[in-house]
Design a protein around this motif. Structure first.
Motif, PDB file in Angstrom:
ATOM      1  N   ASN A 413     -18.166 -13.060  -1.999  1.00 52.82           N
ATOM      2  CA  ASN A 413     -16.746 -13.331  -2.257  1.00 52.82           C
ATOM      3  C   ASN A 413     -15.911 -12.067  -2.129  1.00 52.82           C
ATOM      4  O   ASN A 413     -14.813 -12.098  -1.561  1.00 52.82           O
ATOM      5  N   VAL A 414     -16.430 -10.953  -2.661  1.00 53.29           N
ATOM      6  CA  VAL A 414     -15.691  -9.691  -2.568  1.00 53.29           C
ATOM      7  C   VAL A 414     -15.466  -9.356  -1.095  1.00 53.29           C
ATOM      8  O   VAL A 414     -14.342  -9.028  -0.685  1.00 53.29           O
ATOM      9  N   LYS A 416     -15.456 -11.418   1.376  1.00 51.64           N
ATOM     10  CA  LYS A 416     -14.621 -12.411   2.058  1.00 51.64           C
ATOM     11  C   LYS A 416     -13.149 -12.325   1.653  1.00 51.64           C
ATOM     12  O   LYS A 416     -12.255 -12.477   2.470  1.00 51.64           O
ATOM     13  N   ALA A 418     -11.664 -10.156  -1.319  1.00 47.38           N
ATOM     14  CA  ALA A 418     -11.068  -9.166  -2.224  1.00 47.38           C
ATOM     15  C   ALA A 418     -10.372  -8.006  -1.515  1.00 47.38           C
ATOM     16  O   ALA A 418      -9.407  -7.455  -2.017  1.00 47.38           O
ATOM     17  N   ASP A 440     -14.645  -5.830  -9.029  1.00 44.73           N
ATOM     18  CA  ASP A 440     -14.083  -5.196  -7.819  1.00 44.73           C
ATOM     19  C   ASP A 440     -12.637  -4.784  -8.067  1.00 44.73           C
ATOM     20  O   ASP A 440     -12.017  -5.241  -9.026  1.00 44.73           O
ATOM     21  N   GLY A 444      -7.550  -9.709  -6.144  1.00 43.05           N
ATOM     22  CA  GLY A 444      -7.579 -10.677  -7.244  1.00 43.05           C
ATOM     23  C   GLY A 444      -7.049 -12.047  -6.860  1.00 43.05           C
ATOM     24  O   GLY A 444      -6.550 -12.251  -5.745  1.00 43.05           O
ATOM     25  N   PHE A 445      -7.112 -12.982  -7.780  1.00 39.67           N
ATOM     26  CA  PHE A 445      -6.614 -14.344  -7.542  1.00 39.67           C
ATOM     27  C   PHE A 445      -6.394 -15.008  -8.906  1.00 39.67           C
ATOM     28  O   PHE A 445      -6.674 -14.417  -9.948  1.00 39.67           O
ATOM     29  N   ARG A 456     -14.953 -25.927  -0.406  1.00 37.86           N
ATOM     30  CA  ARG A 456     -14.687 -24.569  -0.913  1.00 37.86           C
ATOM     31  C   ARG A 456     -14.720 -24.590  -2.431  1.00 37.86           C
ATOM     32  O   ARG A 456     -14.675 -25.635  -3.065  1.00 37.86           O
ATOM     33  N   GLY A 457     -14.811 -23.436  -3.048  1.00 45.01           N
ATOM     34  CA  GLY A 457     -14.836 -23.369  -4.512  1.00 45.01           C
ATOM     35  C   GLY A 457     -16.203 -23.684  -5.081  1.00 45.01           C
ATOM     36  O   GLY A 457     -16.362 -23.761  -6.292  1.00 45.01           O
ATOM     37  N   LEU A 458     -17.191 -23.873  -4.183  1.00 49.91           N
ATOM     38  CA  LEU A 458     -18.525 -24.208  -4.692  1.00 49.91           C
ATOM     39  C   LEU A 458     -19.290 -22.973  -5.141  1.00 49.91           C
ATOM     40  O   LEU A 458     -20.216 -23.068  -5.932  1.00 49.91           O
ATOM     41  N   GLY A 459     -18.858 -21.818  -4.636  1.00 48.05           N
ATOM     42  CA  GLY A 459     -19.575 -20.585  -4.974  1.00 48.05           C
ATOM     43  C   GLY A 459     -19.498 -20.286  -6.466  1.00 48.05           C
ATOM     44  O   GLY A 459     -20.524 -20.109  -7.126  1.00 48.05           O
ATOM     45  N   LEU A 460     -18.261 -20.300  -7.002  1.00 46.74           N
ATOM     46  CA  LEU A 460     -18.072 -20.012  -8.438  1.00 46.74           C
ATOM     47  C   LEU A 460     -18.776 -21.078  -9.268  1.00 46.74           C
ATOM     48  O   LEU A 460     -19.431 -20.785 -10.268  1.00 46.74           O
ATOM     49  N   THR A 484     -11.121  -8.394  -9.656  1.00 46.99           N
ATOM     50  CA  THR A 484     -11.815  -9.549 -10.226  1.00 46.99           C
ATOM     51  C   THR A 484     -13.093  -9.075 -10.900  1.00 46.99           C
ATOM     52  O   THR A 484     -13.754  -8.167 -10.412  1.00 46.99           O
TER      53      THR A 484
HETATM   54  N1  LIG Z   1     -13.719 -11.301  -5.824  1.00 51.80           N
HETATM   55  C1  LIG Z   1     -12.734 -12.138  -5.440  1.00 51.80           C
HETATM   56  N2  LIG Z   1     -11.543 -11.620  -5.061  1.00 51.80           N
HETATM   57  C2  LIG Z   1     -10.524 -12.426  -4.668  1.00 51.80           C
HETATM   58  N3  LIG Z   1     -10.607 -13.784  -4.652  1.00 51.80           N
HETATM   59  C3  LIG Z   1     -11.757 -14.357  -5.012  1.00 51.80           C
HETATM   60  C4  LIG Z   1     -12.881 -13.575  -5.442  1.00 51.80           C
HETATM   61  N4  LIG Z   1     -13.890 -14.417  -5.769  1.00 51.80           N
HETATM   62  C5  LIG Z   1     -13.421 -15.655  -5.548  1.00 51.80           C
HETATM   63  N5  LIG Z   1     -12.151 -15.632  -5.096  1.00 51.80           N
HETATM   64  C6  LIG Z   1     -11.270 -16.789  -4.817  1.00 51.80           C
HETATM   65  O1  LIG Z   1     -11.852 -17.905  -5.429  1.00 51.80           O
HETATM   66  C7  LIG Z   1     -12.039 -18.951  -4.512  1.00 51.80           C
HETATM   67  C8  LIG Z   1     -13.312 -19.708  -4.839  1.00 51.80           C
HETATM   68  O2  LIG Z   1     -14.457 -18.957  -4.560  1.00 51.80           O
HETATM   69  P1  LIG Z   1     -15.846 -19.697  -4.281  1.00 51.80           P
HETATM   70  O3  LIG Z   1     -16.031 -20.625  -5.445  1.00 51.80           O
HETATM   71  O4  LIG Z   1     -16.870 -18.689  -4.082  1.00 51.80           O
HETATM   72  O5  LIG Z   1     -15.563 -20.571  -3.039  1.00 51.80           O
HETATM   73  P2  LIG Z   1     -15.534 -20.188  -1.485  1.00 51.80           P
HETATM   74  O6  LIG Z   1     -16.147 -18.847  -1.368  1.00 51.80           O
HETATM   75  O7  LIG Z   1     -16.313 -21.256  -0.863  1.00 51.80           O
HETATM   76  O8  LIG Z   1     -14.094 -20.191  -1.109  1.00 51.80           O
HETATM   77  C9  LIG Z   1     -12.054 -18.274  -3.172  1.00 51.80           C
HETATM   78  O9  LIG Z   1     -11.591 -19.124  -2.171  1.00 51.80           O
HETATM   79  C10 LIG Z   1     -11.141 -17.098  -3.371  1.00 51.80           C
HETATM   80  O10 LIG Z   1      -9.816 -17.488  -3.128  1.00 51.80           O
END
Ligand SMILES: Nc1ncnc2c1ncn2[C@@H]1O[C@H](COP(=O)(O)OP(=O)(O)O)[C@@H](O)[C@H]1O
Ligand SMILES: [Mg+2]
Length: 505
Positions: A413-414, A416, A418, A440, A444-445, A456-460, A484
């Motif tokens: 995520n960082v 992709k 950050a 990091d 931020g978000f 999307r959003g499945l990572g968190l 973040t």
């Molecule tokens: N370290 C980060 N810095 C900035 N934005 C982040 C970070 N981690 C997550 N995000 C935001 O949170 C959203 C959800 O992340 P994630 O659940 O991993 O889904 P995905 O990676 O599939 O978009 C991301 O689309 C991004 O906008």
């Protein structure tokens, strides 16, 4: 201000009078029982005092009438009997008549006879005749008598003047005292008051009993409602009557029935939900285990089979290269060997990405160190890696895999989103707990804004689920333009996630 708007204002704000407001405020806290009692008490008191007053009036008037009639009758009697004596000028006989009459009538105060010139002919006063009495009463014209009343030191006196022989011989005057009458009225008033008191007491007792009877079911309902509030939903009130309170109790009973029904339905749904959640967790655990197993298998296959084949191919090419007589063929073989070497390198990388064997063999810290080194070279982000408490200690394989994957996802995520120049990672093991923090300094978000795009959003979510499956917690904090931070805390109580086992090789 118009009358209409004033009425509206009073309706809205309530009565302006502070006393009325004060009374209203005080009455709001008084129990219904006391309100009814107060009302009954005031009504009974008002009614009985009105009755006493009215009866007193009627009796006084009645007795006064009787007294007046007696005064007239005595006066007329004296006038009639004195006529003859006066005609023969027998003053002594008149005096005797007056004395006898006085003796025979207890409430007669005095009697006297005056001649037409106003001289007292006979009286019952003994020595001194009070002269002012003469002017106190007179018979106007041809009246048969005249009554009057005046106050003296012995009380109110009712005085009658009766003309003797149509006034030609004078006037007979009789004075009656009203004291007896007043005593009788007082006596009666007392009696009536006693009766009123008795009736009031009876009324109040009746009101007490009545309000008890009326408020008892209300009190019962209040206590039932309190029990419902405390969670006892299957209570039922006794319906004693079919009046408003009975209807209220029935409505209350229906309410508790539907409440407990709803509660049961909710409980059933909760049980179903819990069962489904349990199954979902089991399924998730299976899927994750299967995924890890599959990655491990492919990784090993790539490492053991494909790499071996590529290595032998490289060796073969090297041999052929040395044996090649034509320069062009040698060059071509060298090119091919380099391509194979590059492919071998890629295969190694792929195998490590899929499942680094170092994670199973050496543990979490060396696996992460290796991953971070590659990450740093690949993305150019500076990495600060701190480890506390992992010396000579390995957590369970399940936790190792979970933490490795969580850190991997956080760092992906960082990379992709950050645009960070620096990432700090802290791995901390202390009695019973392992925690990891990935921080990091990127853009931020807003974590509260849910990601709406599908897929999307499945990572968190995955990080959270991995932590939750091991009984741990996951938290993410982020601030725009500051960075973040991801926090994971997992209890280390042995092998909870037993599906994943370390690789044998
Ligand atoms: N370290 C980060 N810095 C900035 N934005 C982040 C970070 N981690 C997550 N995000 C935001 O949170 C959203 C959800 O992340 P994630 O659940 O991993 O889904 P995905 O990676 O599939 O978009 C991301 O689309 C991004 O906008
Ligand atoms: Mg992601």
């Amino acid at each position: 201000m118009t009358l209409k708007s004033r009425v509206k204002e009073i309706k809205e704000k309530g009565l302006r009078n502070p006393f009325v407001n004060y009374l209203k405020e005080k009455l709001r806290h008084v129990r219904v029982q006391y309100k009814i009692l107060g009302l009954v008490g005031v009504l009974v008191l008002l009614l009985s005092s009105m009755i006493v007053w009215q009866m007193g009036n009627i009796l006084t008037n009645n007795l006064r009438d009787q007294l007046d009639k007696r005064a007239v009758s005595i006066g007329s009697d004296v006038a009639a009997r004195a006529t003859n004596e006066l005609l023969i000028n027998n003053a002594y006989a008149v005096y005797e008549l007056l004395q006898n009459t006085l003796k025979n009538n207890e409430d007669v105060l005095y009697i006297f006879v005056v001649d037409p010139q106003g001289n007292v002919l006979a009286h019952t006063f003994g020595e001194a005749f009070p002269k002012e009495l003469l002017k106190a009463n007179a018979v106007p014209g041809t009246d048969k008598y005249h009554l009057t009343a005046f106050r003296t030191e012995v009380g109110i006196v009712r005085d009658v003047a009766v003309p003797i022989l149509n006034g030609k011989l004078g006037v007979a005057r009789v004075g009656m005292e009203e004291n007896g009458l007043q005593k009788a009225v007082l006596q009666m008033t007392w009696n009536l008051l006693l009766i009123a008191l008795f009736v009031s007491a009876l009324g109040i007792v009746a009101a007490v009993l009545l309000t008890r009877v009326l408020t008892q079911p209300i009190r019962e309902l209040v206590s039932l409602t309190q029990r419902v509030t405390q969670g006892e939903l299957d209570v039922q009130g006794m319906v004693h009557s079919q009046d408003e309170i009975g209807v209220l109790t029935e409505a209350f009973n229906q309410m508790t029935v539907s409440l407990s029904q709803n509660y049961r339905e909710r409980e059933d749904l909760m049980v179903e939900l819990r069962e489904k959640e349990e199954m979902r967790l089991q399924l998730l655990e299976k899927v994750m285990t299967a995924q890890e197993e599959e990655r491990k298998r492919i990784s090993r296959e790539l490492h053991d089979e494909t790499s071996q084949a590529l290595t032998s191919l490289m060796v073969g090419l090297k041999v052929l290269e040395s044996e090649a007589s034509f320069c062009a063929v040698g060059d071509r073989l060298q090119e091919m060997r380099q391509t194979v070497a590059q492919t071998l390198e890629e295969v190694h990388h792929l195998a490590r990405e899929l499942r680094p064997s170092v994670l199973d063999d050496m543990g979490l810290v060396p696996a992460l160190e290796r991953y971070l080194r590659e990450y740093e070279t690949k993305f150019g982000t500076e990495i600060d890696f701190h480890v506390i408490g992992f010396q000579e200690h390995r957590v369970s394989p399940a936790i190792e895999v979970a933490l490795y994957r969580i850190v991997q996802e956080a760092l992906t995520n960082v990379a992709k989103y950050a645009e960070a120049s620096m990432v700090s990672i802290l791995l901390d093991w202390r009695a019973g707990w392992v925690s990891a923090i990935v921080e990091d300094n990127g853009q931020g978000f807003d974590p509260n804004q849910t990601v709406t795009q599908p897929g999307r959003g499945l990572g968190l979510f995955g990080m959270q689920e991995r932590a939750a499956l091991l009984g741990g917690t996951f938290k993410i904090e982020s601030q725009k333009r500051i960075g973040t931070t991801v926090f994971i805390k997992i209890p280390d109580k042995g092998n909870l996630f037993s599906g994943i086992t370390p690789a044998e090789v």
